[in-house]
Design a protein around this motif. Structure first.
Motif, PDB file in Angstrom:
ATOM      1  N   ASP A 324       0.863  -0.865   0.373  1.00  0.00           N
ATOM      2  CA  ASP A 324      -0.027  -0.427  -0.245  1.00  0.00           C
ATOM      3  C   ASP A 324       1.002   1.196   0.081  1.00  0.00           C
ATOM      4  O   ASP A 324       2.155   1.260   0.706  1.00  0.00           O
ATOM      5  CB  ASP A 324      -0.799   0.220   1.323  1.00  0.00           C
ATOM      6  N   PRO A 325       1.328   1.681  -1.125  1.00  0.00           N
ATOM      7  CA  PRO A 325       1.759   3.581  -0.901  1.00  0.00           C
ATOM      8  C   PRO A 325       1.622   4.201   0.321  1.00  0.00           C
ATOM      9  O   PRO A 325       2.296   5.226   0.367  1.00  0.00           O
ATOM     10  CB  PRO A 325       0.986   4.411  -2.534  1.00  0.00           C
ATOM     11  N   GLU A 326       0.371   4.130   1.089  1.00  0.00           N
ATOM     12  CA  GLU A 326       0.130   4.689   2.427  1.00  0.00           C
ATOM     13  C   GLU A 326       0.876   3.772   3.462  1.00  0.00           C
ATOM     14  O   GLU A 326       0.764   4.519   4.955  1.00  0.00           O
ATOM     15  CB  GLU A 326      -0.963   4.837   2.714  1.00  0.00           C
ATOM     16  N   ALA A 327       1.479   3.373   3.112  1.00  0.00           N
ATOM     17  CA  ALA A 327       1.974   1.949   4.606  1.00  0.00           C
ATOM     18  C   ALA A 327       3.542   2.832   5.422  1.00  0.00           C
ATOM     19  O   ALA A 327       4.228   3.413   4.642  1.00  0.00           O
ATOM     20  CB  ALA A 327       2.782   0.500   3.652  1.00  0.00           C
ATOM     21  N   THR A 328       3.038   3.018   6.262  1.00  0.00           N
ATOM     22  CA  THR A 328       3.880   3.714   8.128  1.00  0.00           C
ATOM     23  C   THR A 328       5.830   2.613   7.203  1.00  0.00           C
ATOM     24  O   THR A 328       5.459   1.720   6.721  1.00  0.00           O
ATOM     25  CB  THR A 328       3.749   3.473   9.318  1.00  0.00           C
ATOM     26  N   ALA A 329       6.279   3.659   7.639  1.00  0.00           N
ATOM     27  CA  ALA A 329       8.071   3.188   7.393  1.00  0.00           C
ATOM     28  C   ALA A 329       8.444   1.702   8.468  1.00  0.00           C
ATOM     29  O   ALA A 329       8.954   1.123   7.913  1.00  0.00           O
ATOM     30  CB  ALA A 329       8.840   4.076   7.816  1.00  0.00           C
ATOM     31  N   ASP A 330       7.462   1.493   9.448  1.00  0.00           N
ATOM     32  CA  ASP A 330       7.588   0.122  10.221  1.00  0.00           C
ATOM     33  C   ASP A 330       7.143  -0.800   9.508  1.00  0.00           C
ATOM     34  O   ASP A 330       7.757  -1.724  10.251  1.00  0.00           O
ATOM     35  CB  ASP A 330       6.935   0.878  12.337  1.00  0.00           C
ATOM     36  N   LEU A 331       6.124  -0.565   9.009  1.00  0.00           N
ATOM     37  CA  LEU A 331       5.245  -1.560   8.120  1.00  0.00           C
ATOM     38  C   LEU A 331       6.226  -1.962   6.938  1.00  0.00           C
ATOM     39  O   LEU A 331       6.281  -3.365   7.230  1.00  0.00           O
ATOM     40  CB  LEU A 331       4.033  -1.556   7.806  1.00  0.00           C
ATOM     41  N   THR A 332       7.003  -0.988   6.482  1.00  0.00           N
ATOM     42  CA  THR A 332       7.496  -1.342   5.168  1.00  0.00           C
ATOM     43  C   THR A 332       8.659  -1.772   5.205  1.00  0.00           C
ATOM     44  O   THR A 332       9.501  -2.969   4.828  1.00  0.00           O
ATOM     45  CB  THR A 332       7.493  -0.301   4.150  1.00  0.00           C
ATOM     46  N   GLY A 333       9.105  -2.081   6.710  1.00  0.00           N
ATOM     47  CA  GLY A 333      10.639  -2.399   7.329  1.00  0.00           C
ATOM     48  C   GLY A 333      10.777  -3.318   7.822  1.00  0.00           C
ATOM     49  O   GLY A 333      11.326  -3.930   8.038  1.00  0.00           O
ATOM     50  N   LEU A 334       9.331  -4.345   7.733  1.00  0.00           N
ATOM     51  CA  LEU A 334       9.348  -5.513   8.784  1.00  0.00           C
ATOM     52  C   LEU A 334       9.132  -6.208   7.316  1.00  0.00           C
ATOM     53  O   LEU A 334       8.911  -6.650   6.532  1.00  0.00           O
ATOM     54  CB  LEU A 334       8.660  -5.662   9.082  1.00  0.00           C
ATOM     55  N   VAL A 335      10.511  -7.660   7.867  1.00  0.00           N
ATOM     56  CA  VAL A 335      10.277  -8.982   7.111  1.00  0.00           C
ATOM     57  C   VAL A 335       9.698  -9.913   7.332  1.00  0.00           C
ATOM     58  O   VAL A 335       9.505  -9.906   8.182  1.00  0.00           O
ATOM     59  CB  VAL A 335      12.034  -8.851   6.832  1.00  0.00           C
ATOM     60  N   VAL A 336       7.708  -9.562   6.805  1.00  0.00           N
ATOM     61  CA  VAL A 336       7.109 -10.457   7.710  1.00  0.00           C
ATOM     62  C   VAL A 336       7.166 -12.070   7.220  1.00  0.00           C
ATOM     63  O   VAL A 336       7.549 -12.589   6.156  1.00  0.00           O
ATOM     64  CB  VAL A 336       5.494 -10.578   6.727  1.00  0.00           C
ATOM     65  N   VAL A 337       7.357 -12.804   8.195  1.00  0.00           N
ATOM     66  CA  VAL A 337       7.193 -14.820   8.206  1.00  0.00           C
ATOM     67  C   VAL A 337       5.853 -15.359   8.773  1.00  0.00           C
ATOM     68  O   VAL A 337       4.868 -15.003   7.975  1.00  0.00           O
ATOM     69  CB  VAL A 337       8.514 -14.872   9.301  1.00  0.00           C
ATOM     70  N   ASP A 338       5.415 -14.536   9.899  1.00  0.00           N
ATOM     71  CA  ASP A 338       4.760 -14.820  10.927  1.00  0.00           C
ATOM     72  C   ASP A 338       3.870 -14.154  11.648  1.00  0.00           C
ATOM     73  O   ASP A 338       2.864 -14.647  12.260  1.00  0.00           O
ATOM     74  CB  ASP A 338       4.701 -15.963  11.530  1.00  0.00           C
ATOM     75  N   HIS A 339       4.356 -13.215  11.380  1.00  0.00           N
ATOM     76  CA  HIS A 339       4.260 -11.587  12.290  1.00  0.00           C
ATOM     77  C   HIS A 339       2.351 -11.713  11.970  1.00  0.00           C
ATOM     78  O   HIS A 339       1.618 -12.129  11.421  1.00  0.00           O
ATOM     79  CB  HIS A 339       4.958 -10.751  12.037  1.00  0.00           C
ATOM     80  N   ALA A 340       1.887 -10.752  12.900  1.00  0.00           N
ATOM     81  CA  ALA A 340       0.764 -10.371  13.391  1.00  0.00           C
ATOM     82  C   ALA A 340       0.801  -8.682  13.315  1.00  0.00           C
ATOM     83  O   ALA A 340       1.314  -8.592  14.343  1.00  0.00           O
ATOM     84  CB  ALA A 340      -0.072 -10.875  14.065  1.00  0.00           C
ATOM     85  N   ALA A 341      -0.384  -8.342  13.166  1.00  0.00           N
ATOM     86  CA  ALA A 341      -0.830  -6.913  13.992  1.00  0.00           C
ATOM     87  C   ALA A 341      -2.248  -6.546  14.936  1.00  0.00           C
ATOM     88  O   ALA A 341      -2.614  -7.181  14.062  1.00  0.00           O
ATOM     89  CB  ALA A 341      -0.045  -5.781  13.184  1.00  0.00           C
ATOM     90  N   LEU A 342      -1.816  -6.004  14.990  1.00  0.00           N
ATOM     91  CA  LEU A 342      -3.499  -5.163  16.322  1.00  0.00           C
ATOM     92  C   LEU A 342      -3.345  -4.111  15.784  1.00  0.00           C
ATOM     93  O   LEU A 342      -2.720  -2.851  16.456  1.00  0.00           O
ATOM     94  CB  LEU A 342      -3.299  -5.738  17.745  1.00  0.00           C
ATOM     95  N   LEU A 343      -4.205  -2.996  15.253  1.00  0.00           N
ATOM     96  CA  LEU A 343      -4.136  -1.899  15.201  1.00  0.00           C
ATOM     97  C   LEU A 343      -5.325  -1.358  16.104  1.00  0.00           C
ATOM     98  O   LEU A 343      -6.848  -2.145  16.340  1.00  0.00           O
ATOM     99  CB  LEU A 343      -5.974  -1.653  13.308  1.00  0.00           C
ATOM    100  N   VAL A 344      -5.228  -0.803  16.653  1.00  0.00           N
ATOM    101  CA  VAL A 344      -5.602  -0.301  17.636  1.00  0.00           C
ATOM    102  C   VAL A 344      -6.182   1.095  18.318  1.00  0.00           C
ATOM    103  O   VAL A 344      -5.088   2.341  17.533  1.00  0.00           O
ATOM    104  CB  VAL A 344      -5.068  -0.396  19.113  1.00  0.00           C
ATOM    105  N   GLU A 345      -7.077   1.814  18.874  1.00  0.00           N
ATOM    106  CA  GLU A 345      -7.167   2.763  18.761  1.00  0.00           C
ATOM    107  C   GLU A 345      -8.545   3.344  20.004  1.00  0.00           C
ATOM    108  O   GLU A 345      -9.173   2.655  20.681  1.00  0.00           O
ATOM    109  CB  GLU A 345      -8.403   3.208  17.136  1.00  0.00           C
ATOM    110  N   PHE A 346      -7.813   4.466  20.721  1.00  0.00           N
ATOM    111  CA  PHE A 346      -9.002   4.848  21.616  1.00  0.00           C
ATOM    112  C   PHE A 346      -9.694   6.337  21.290  1.00  0.00           C
ATOM    113  O   PHE A 346      -9.362   7.072  20.429  1.00  0.00           O
ATOM    114  CB  PHE A 346      -8.217   5.453  22.861  1.00  0.00           C
TER     115      PHE A 346
END
Length: 948
Positions: A324-346
């Motif tokens: 995604d062109p909007e992807a953040t730097a921490d995401l684009t720099g990750l070498v994904v193997v078995d990773h998962a993420a949680l998008l959280v919001e207050f």
């Protein structure tokens, strides 16, 4: 095509029953029986395809009742369709389809104090309702991701929820009352003071039957335990029998049984909801974990911390999101193997409460096994990036699916503590059955996930694969104590499995509810309940390969609310699916059907498309249906038209001047003469060739003047529409713009051949490729000289021309030349240097499709704010449908497109009315009877008339 077997796409279009048509027309309803009407109505967002006998468009609740009675008398079932965004097959039928979108969009906000309610008709979208509520600081409880297009009728029918409402604020919990039309014809307003007594009097059988079923459910401990367990999580599987536990009175039970009943028990003509406060203080973060197990293990603590939303993205989702062109730097720099993420919001009411939340969460976040430090941001741009990542998953996967496949977006829910194991086993099922690229994402806080797979239903082996996968997925979810449908409704896809989820007793109660309220089985048969164990694999949709503009479409319907032709001919989705149906007819050798569809498509699909591109702003896979229509127009252009417009491109100065003179002459002679002339021309050459003269058109404007300046700040490219159509008051937007710049000390120059130049839109929109190329070459060369190779920006005073110039220069490989709309230029570089003027009291502004594409609607309202004390943007604004000359070729398009906005404009009663595009000003003037001018003219007037 009436697909009634498991091998979809093998039968031709079934004949219409003329007696049925006559019976419905006799009650006063509009009936669509053409091949185009029926096949356009066959498609919704699901992977099922049934072609209705007829499509009926009633105008009010009484007419709906009469249509239901007429169909019931003939023993013909009916199905209600509103937004058509349902994913499970509940909005399609091969019998009578009743369109409840066109004439059922009224919204009324009630009790605008501490307790805000909203009364809504079923055709209103969630976004439209929330727009009305925003001024009161309120919103609907259900917050589905499809809010741009899904309607209140669907929200109730499917018991919609969403990302943050959970089970506490879904449709079931926030519905206060409803106007119901029962299969018997009885109409009941459940919010009326005497509703309970009237219900008992007019429907004693249903009244007493509901009491008996209530006691039957309550007196069975196993039933009570099952219902409490399954409704502790999101659950839209089968009827909401929890109504028998939550409510005592029969009418209350009925009202809440209707929620989630998918149109199988009643028509909801109107609904009143309790609303929620909008929480404006937000902080969002993407938490990255090593694996799914770690991510799901963190859920209880995150829920306890008070996060309003917790969205799960599995490893496959993260790989997609990295593109995604909007992807953040921490995401684009990750070498994904078995990773998962949680998008959280207050989501909080005040900044102080939000700050306290963030502070209290710091220790928790620091203790989580994250691969990178957690950051909760309040920055709106970064938050938008993060949500774009989450919401773009469907776009990326569905849009990239192989041609000919169908995208299936499914949803399940399990207890939160079992979510991790469920996801791991679901991924194993993807691998086992060869579903590559499938993703899992969703509302982790609620144990509710979505997964997307692509499948071909015209291949027997692939169909067998899908059946085997579905069976094993059902076993997995039920073994985890979950529900097979969390948000999307049971529909056809899970109807065969309702019995397995609930067991004999509760399944029998569901059938008892259906037989009690709809004894004739006339409402949406085959949906939610079925005796057919193979129902989920019948009537499956196939997607023939057609053309690039068509093949990416997932038929979601997001495009429909923004389309100016939606209420008169076709929507973008319908234009696309009819291209598929034409191809399917050819593939099946049904040349008669193919020719019929092509003939009807000429007016419905091509002539009345505004090619405004607003559909692209809403489309999850970024399809601009205007590109398709422009190509079709190009293919249908004859040599004479091409030659004439080629000559016009070469001599545009003279042509545009002649057009203006012709309008001036027409204004000077009796109105009947030019009207008769244009009607005669349309009769000879076609109504899509000769514009229709009407007396509301202005006379012509002045020839664009060439300006030479030393060290100009920008190059001014005034639109040729200002030459063809004279201004309302004053000397036009070009002169107003130049005066504003002069006051601010901003020097402007023009191309030396400006009168002969055009942005090219007239050629491009008509598919006149040769003439467009001539104009492209001419404009690109001129602007290259004028801007000194791109060192100066180009400023244009009509938003559609600004957009057109951008497209033209890109096509000419001159993207280095920056094009800015005059309103944006004034907002950025002129307003700060202008003196204060004598503002008008109020102005109503009309944003345009081009200003939306350009992202300058904010600039429009700011400039309007400099010219007026109060600025009104109509809540129902949309493309005016004038579309260059389309409003003169087909005035009915503009009339239909502007009808609702015109009502808003009338209610606002502003002193002035403005837009930022000349032809759009003409369209809005025609629609409202109010003189629309360019906003820069109004701003100029405030300074011209201000005291020295």
């Amino acid at each position: 095509m009436n697909r009634t077997d498991r091998d979809a796409g093998t039968a031709t279009l079934a004949p219409v029953d003329p007696a049925l048509v006559a019976a419905i027309e006799a009650v006063g309803a509009a009936v669509g029986e053409r091949a185009t009407d029926r096949l356009a109505g066959a498609h919704d967002a699901s992977h099922y395809l049934l072609t209705p006998q007829v499509v009926v468009t009633p105008t009010d609740v009484d007419e709906v009742g009469r249509v239901m009675a007429a169909a019931r008398a003939r023993g013909v079932p009916v199905t209600f369709r509103s937004g058509g965004t349902s994913l499970s097959g509940q909005a399609g039928t091969d019998q009578v389809l009743i369109d409840t979108r066109h004439h059922f969009r009224r919204i009324e906000v009630l009790d605008a104090g501490e307790r805000v309610r909203v009364r809504v008709q079923p055709g209103a979208t969630v976004r439209a309702v929330n727009t009305r509520l925003a001024r009161h600081g309120r919103k609907l409880g259900p917050d589905p991701a499809s809010e741009i297009a899904c309607t209140i009728g669907g929200v109730i029918a499917n018991n919609s929820s969403g990302m943050s409402c959970g089970t506490h604020a879904n449709a079931y919990r926030t519905l206060e009352s409803a106007v119901l039309v029962l299969p018997s014809g009885t109409v009941i307003d459940t919010g009326a003071p005497d509703a309970a007594e009237r219900f008992r009097a007019v429907e004693p059988g249903i009244h007493d039957g509901l009491l008996a079923l209530r006691d039957r459910v309550r007196n069975n401990p196993d039933s009570v335990e099952t219902l409490r367990t399954l409704h502790a999580i999101k659950n839209t599987m089968g009827y909401g029998l929890n109504s028998f536990l939550d409510h005592d009175e029969p009418l209350d039970i009925l009202t809440h049984l209707i929620v989630g009943s998918e149109g199988t028990l009643a028509f909801v003509a109107e609904a009143t909801f309790r609303t929620l406060p909008v929480l404006p203080q937000l902080a969002t973060g993407l938490l990255l974990f090593e694996n799914l197990a770690a991510a799901t293990a963190a859920l209880p603590a995150l829920v306890e911390a008070g996060f309003a939303t917790i969205e799960l993205l599995d490893a496959a989702s993260l790989r997609v999101a990295q593109q995604d062109p909007e992807a953040t730097a921490d995401l684009t720099g990750l070498v994904v193997v078995d990773h998962a993420a949680l998008l959280v919001e207050f989501q909080e009411e005040t900044a102080d409460i939000l700050a306290a939340r963030r502070t209290s969460a710091e220790r928790l976040l620091a203790a989580l096994p994250l691969v990178d430090r957690a950051v909760l941001t309040t920055d709106a741009a970064v938050r938008a990036q993060l949500w774009h990542i989450r919401k773009g998953l469907f776009t990326a996967v569905a849009g990239a699916r192989p041609s000919g496949t169908t995208a299936l977006l499914e949803d399940i829910a399990v207890p939160v503590e079992r979510l991790g194991e469920t996801c791991e086993q679901l991924i194993a099922l993807f691998d086992k059955h060869g579903y590559e690229g499938s993703v899992i994402f969703g509302h982790a806080k609620d144990g509710n996930i979505h997964f997307l797979v692509n499948e071909r239903f015209d291949d027997p082996e692939k169909l067998a694969r899908y059946e085997a996968f579905t069976e094993q997925m059902v076993e997995l979810v039920l073994a985890q104590g979950g529900t097979l449908k969390a948000e999307h409704g049971t529909g056809r896809i899970m109807a065969p499995f309702v019995h397995r989820q609930y067991g004999d007793e509760l399944y029998d109660v569901m059938w008892a509810v259906k037989r009690l309220i709809d004894p004739g089985m006339t409402l949406n048969p085959g949906v939610l309940l079925t005796d057919d164990p193979q129902a989920h694999t019948r009537h499956l949709k196939t997607a023939p390969t057609v053309e690039s503009e068509v093949d990416r479409c997932v038929e979601c319907g997001y495009c429909e609310p923004v389309c100016p032709s939606k209420d008169i001919t076709l929507t973008p989705r319908e234009r696309i699916v009819l291209r598929r149906e034409i191809q399917r007819a050819r593939d099946l050798g049904d040349d008669t059907l193919a020719r019929t569809l092509e003939k009807e498509y000429g007016y419905d699909g091509v002539q009345t498309c505004a090619v405004d591109g607003m559909c692209q702003t809403a489309c999850p896979v970024l399809i601009n249906t205007g590109d398709l229509v422009r190509r079709l127009r190009k293919e249908n252009q004859n040599a004479v038209a091409q030659a004439g417009w080629n000559l016009a491109a070469k001599q545009w100065d003279a042509v545009s001047a002649v057009g203006g003179v012709a309008l001036s002459v027409a204004n000077a002679v009796p109105a009947a003469l030019p009207a008769l002339a244009t009607k005669a021309g349309r009769g000879m050459l076609g109504e899509d060739t000769v514009p229709l003269y009407t007396t509301d058109l202005p006379g012509g404007g002045s020839r664009r003047r060439v300006i030479v300046a030393e060290e100009p700040v920008a190059v001014f490219f005034s639109s040729c529409t200002n030459t063809m159509f004279g201004p309302v008051g004053g000397d036009g937007v070009a002169e107003s713009f130049l005066r504003l710049c002069e006051r601010a000390g901003v020097r402007m120059a023009t191309p030396d051949d400006l009168p002969s130049l055009c942005c090219g839109t007239p050629w491009k929109s008509k598919g006149l490729s040769d003439g467009y190329q001539i104009m492209t070459d001419k404009v690109a060369a001129s602007l290259f000289r004028a801007t000194d190779g791109g060192s100066l920006p180009v400023v244009c005073d009509a938003s559609s021309c600004t957009e057109g110039l951008q497209v033209l220069l890109d096509a000419a490989d001159q993207a280095n030349i920056t094009v800015i709309d005059a309103v944006a230029f004034v907002d950025e570089q002129v307003l700060p240097h202008l003196p204060a003027g004598e503002k008008v009291a109020s102005v109503t502004v009309h944003p345009t499709c081009s200003s939306t594409h350009l992202g300058i609607n904010g600039a429009l309202t700011r400039v309007a704010g400099a010219a007026a004390e109060a600025v009104v943007v109509p809540e129902d604004w949309g493309c005016c449908g004038f579309a260059g000359d389309r409003g003169m070729l087909h005035p009915e398009l503009t009339h239909s497109a502007t009808r609702r906005e015109a009502a808003d404009v009338s209610a606002a009663s502003s002193v002035a009315h403005a837009s930022l595009n000349r032809t759009c000003e003409l369209g809005m003037t025609r629609a409202t009877g109010q003189p629309y001018r360019h906003i820069l003219q109004i701003l100029d007037d405030t300074l011209t008339e201000a005291p020295a």
